[in-house]
Scaffold this active site. Structure first.
Site, mmCIF file in Angstrom:
data_model
loop_
_atom_site.group_PDB
_atom_site.id
_atom_site.type_symbol
_atom_site.label_atom_id
_atom_site.label_comp_id
_atom_site.label_asym_id
_atom_site.label_seq_id
_atom_site.Cartn_x
_atom_site.Cartn_y
_atom_site.Cartn_z
ATOM 1 C CE LYS A 13 -3.184 -4.810 -4.741
ATOM 2 N NZ LYS A 13 -3.300 -4.732 -6.197
ATOM 3 N NE ARG A 88 -0.247 1.191 -4.774
ATOM 4 C CZ ARG A 88 -1.461 0.674 -4.686
ATOM 5 N NH1 ARG A 88 -1.978 0.377 -3.530
ATOM 6 N NH2 ARG A 88 -2.155 0.462 -5.772
ATOM 7 N NE ARG A 127 -11.597 -2.717 -10.041
ATOM 8 C CZ ARG A 127 -10.374 -2.620 -9.524
ATOM 9 N NH1 ARG A 127 -10.003 -3.421 -8.553
ATOM 10 N NH2 ARG A 127 -9.540 -1.739 -10.000
ATOM 11 N NE ARG A 161 -10.478 1.558 -8.074
ATOM 12 C CZ ARG A 161 -9.477 0.814 -7.628
ATOM 13 N NH1 ARG A 161 -9.736 -0.249 -6.865
ATOM 14 N NH2 ARG A 161 -8.239 1.108 -7.916
ATOM 15 N NE ARG A 172 -4.993 1.530 -10.938
ATOM 16 C CZ ARG A 172 -6.171 0.933 -11.124
ATOM 17 N NH1 ARG A 172 -7.011 1.389 -12.041
ATOM 18 N NH2 ARG A 172 -6.510 -0.101 -10.389
HETATM 19 P P1 AP5 Z 1 -9.533 -6.912 -7.472
HETATM 20 O O1 AP5 Z 1 -9.614 -7.952 -6.399
HETATM 21 O O2 AP5 Z 1 -10.391 -5.712 -7.340
HETATM 22 O O3 AP5 Z 1 -7.982 -6.504 -7.723
HETATM 23 P P2 AP5 Z 1 -6.975 -5.651 -6.860
HETATM 24 O O4 AP5 Z 1 -5.653 -6.340 -6.906
HETATM 25 O O5 AP5 Z 1 -7.542 -5.358 -5.510
HETATM 26 O O6 AP5 Z 1 -6.887 -4.371 -7.790
HETATM 27 P P3 AP5 Z 1 -6.946 -2.807 -7.493
HETATM 28 O O7 AP5 Z 1 -7.142 -2.179 -8.843
HETATM 29 O O8 AP5 Z 1 -7.936 -2.485 -6.436
HETATM 30 O O9 AP5 Z 1 -5.509 -2.548 -7.005
HETATM 31 P P4 AP5 Z 1 -4.808 -1.234 -7.011
HETATM 32 O O10 AP5 Z 1 -3.589 -1.644 -6.269
HETATM 33 O O11 AP5 Z 1 -4.599 -0.584 -8.322
HETATM 34 O O12 AP5 Z 1 -5.848 -0.246 -6.282
HETATM 35 P P5 AP5 Z 1 -5.887 0.411 -4.850
HETATM 36 O O13 AP5 Z 1 -7.305 0.598 -4.496
HETATM 37 O O14 AP5 Z 1 -4.983 -0.272 -3.906
HETATM 38 O O15 AP5 Z 1 -9.804 -7.654 -8.863
HETATM 39 C C1 AP5 Z 1 -9.847 -6.947 -10.087
HETATM 40 C C2 AP5 Z 1 -10.966 -7.510 -10.981
HETATM 41 O O16 AP5 Z 1 -10.631 -8.831 -11.378
HETATM 42 C C3 AP5 Z 1 -12.341 -7.614 -10.289
HETATM 43 O O17 AP5 Z 1 -13.348 -7.314 -11.216
HETATM 44 C C4 AP5 Z 1 -12.413 -9.098 -9.839
HETATM 45 O O18 AP5 Z 1 -13.760 -9.558 -9.794
HETATM 46 C C5 AP5 Z 1 -11.609 -9.785 -10.923
HETATM 47 N N1 AP5 Z 1 -10.853 -10.943 -10.425
HETATM 48 C C6 AP5 Z 1 -10.203 -11.041 -9.235
HETATM 49 N N2 AP5 Z 1 -9.580 -12.247 -9.127
HETATM 50 C C7 AP5 Z 1 -9.834 -12.908 -10.289
HETATM 51 C C8 AP5 Z 1 -9.461 -14.200 -10.792
HETATM 52 N N3 AP5 Z 1 -8.694 -15.038 -10.074
HETATM 53 N N4 AP5 Z 1 -9.898 -14.551 -12.028
HETATM 54 C C9 AP5 Z 1 -10.663 -13.698 -12.767
HETATM 55 N N5 AP5 Z 1 -11.074 -12.481 -12.348
HETATM 56 C C10 AP5 Z 1 -10.652 -12.075 -11.121
HETATM 57 O O19 AP5 Z 1 -5.200 1.847 -5.165
HETATM 58 C C11 AP5 Z 1 -5.850 2.820 -5.952
HETATM 59 C C12 AP5 Z 1 -5.023 4.103 -5.930
HETATM 60 O O20 AP5 Z 1 -4.933 4.624 -4.586
HETATM 61 C C13 AP5 Z 1 -3.543 3.973 -6.359
HETATM 62 O O21 AP5 Z 1 -3.406 4.049 -7.784
HETATM 63 C C14 AP5 Z 1 -2.914 5.173 -5.635
HETATM 64 O O22 AP5 Z 1 -3.206 6.392 -6.293
HETATM 65 C C15 AP5 Z 1 -3.652 5.175 -4.306
HETATM 66 N N6 AP5 Z 1 -2.997 4.333 -3.293
HETATM 67 C C16 AP5 Z 1 -3.543 3.255 -2.643
HETATM 68 N N7 AP5 Z 1 -2.674 2.721 -1.764
HETATM 69 C C17 AP5 Z 1 -1.547 3.494 -1.854
HETATM 70 C C18 AP5 Z 1 -0.272 3.410 -1.208
HETATM 71 N N8 AP5 Z 1 -0.008 2.454 -0.302
HETATM 72 N N9 AP5 Z 1 0.668 4.350 -1.541
HETATM 73 C C19 AP5 Z 1 0.402 5.327 -2.443
HETATM 74 N N10 AP5 Z 1 -0.786 5.439 -3.110
HETATM 75 C C20 AP5 Z 1 -1.744 4.520 -2.805
#
Ligand code: AP5
Ligand code: ZN
Length: 215
Positions: A13, A88, A127, A161, A172
């Protein structure tokens, strides 16, 4: 055009949101980035959420809805928005609809990125992120061109992270399946869902998203 990128942790994402910002002029609103910024700057809210995030559980709806409401009240609210990692839960989805309606705005589409669980774990554990500009890399699928130097800003400092370990990743994924996956049916029923195979190469996934959105 306002869109949501929906998908499990590691689906790509953030990676795709950044491309849409650079290439199509969208503004990215990532609740994960906002929460990590609050943690780094040491605000009361940041301290409160740090442990929950490190364990891989969801932060309360009220906190994240408050963060998004603030952004929509500010400058960001006037542009084409990408909601990344929000909503979410069904409560967050309802709140987003109400907040956008208050601004006379709508949500055009929800892009669901599908990636199987084995690939997600590989992506998350490999990552790393530039500490200065936030560019996201991967040990094998997206290394820096020059070892140890950010392609975008030239910085040599990178971070991993606190929640990118095998144990938190399991929590997660289960939070996603239990609390977030119901949004797929919710947006399908509204006719807004576009499903994209997120397993392909980064460029291919980007093309599929643009085609799905008619960009
Ligand atoms: P990346 O693009 O970083 O993936 P992502 O989908 O953004 O993954 P996240 O881990 O950031 O999502 P998340 O939803 O767990 O975290 P968030 O920060 O929202 O890609 C991942 C890796 O793969 C990278 O190394 C990239 O280079 C590689 N890659 C990408 N595309 C690729 C491809 N096509 N092929 C190969 N490699 C590829 O949330 C973190 C925490 O915050 C949550 O656990 C929660 O505690 C809190 N939080 C955040 N938002 C909320 C909410 N709305 N409600 C409640 N809690 C929340
Ligand atoms: Zn950088």
């Amino acid at each position: 055009m306002n869109i949501i990128l929906l998908g499990p942790p590691g689906a790509g994402k953030g990676t795709q949101a950044r491309r849409l910002v650079e290439e199509k002029g969208f503004v990215q609103l990532s609740t994960g980035d906002m929460l990590r910024a609050a943690k780094t700057s040491g605000t009361e809210m940041g301290k409160k959420v740090a442990d929950v995030m490190a364990r891989g559980e969801l932060v309360t709806d009220d906190i994240v809805i408050g963060l998004i409401a603030e952004q929509l009240d500010g400058e960001a609210g006037k542009q084409g928005l990408i909601f990344d990692g929000f909503p979410r839960t069904l409560k967050q989805a309802d709140a987003l609809e109400a907040l956008l309606a208050e601004k006379g705005q709508t949500l055009e589409a929800v892009v669901e990125m599908q990636v199987d669980e084995d690939a997600l774990v590989d992506r998350i554990t490999g990552r790393f992120t530039c500490a200065k500009c936030g560019e996201v890399y991967h040990d094998t699928t997206k290394p820096t061109q020059k070892p140890g130097v950010c392609d975008v800003c030239g910085s040599t400092e990178f971070v991993r992270r606190a929640d990118d370990n095998a144990e938190s990743v399991r929590v997660r994924l289960s939070a996603y399946n239990r609390q977030t996956a119901p949004l797929i049916g919710y947006y399908y029923a509204k006719g807004k869902l576009r499903t994209v195979d997120g397993l392909g190469e980064i460029d291919q996934v980007a093309k599929d998203i643009e085609a799905g959105l008619g960009l």
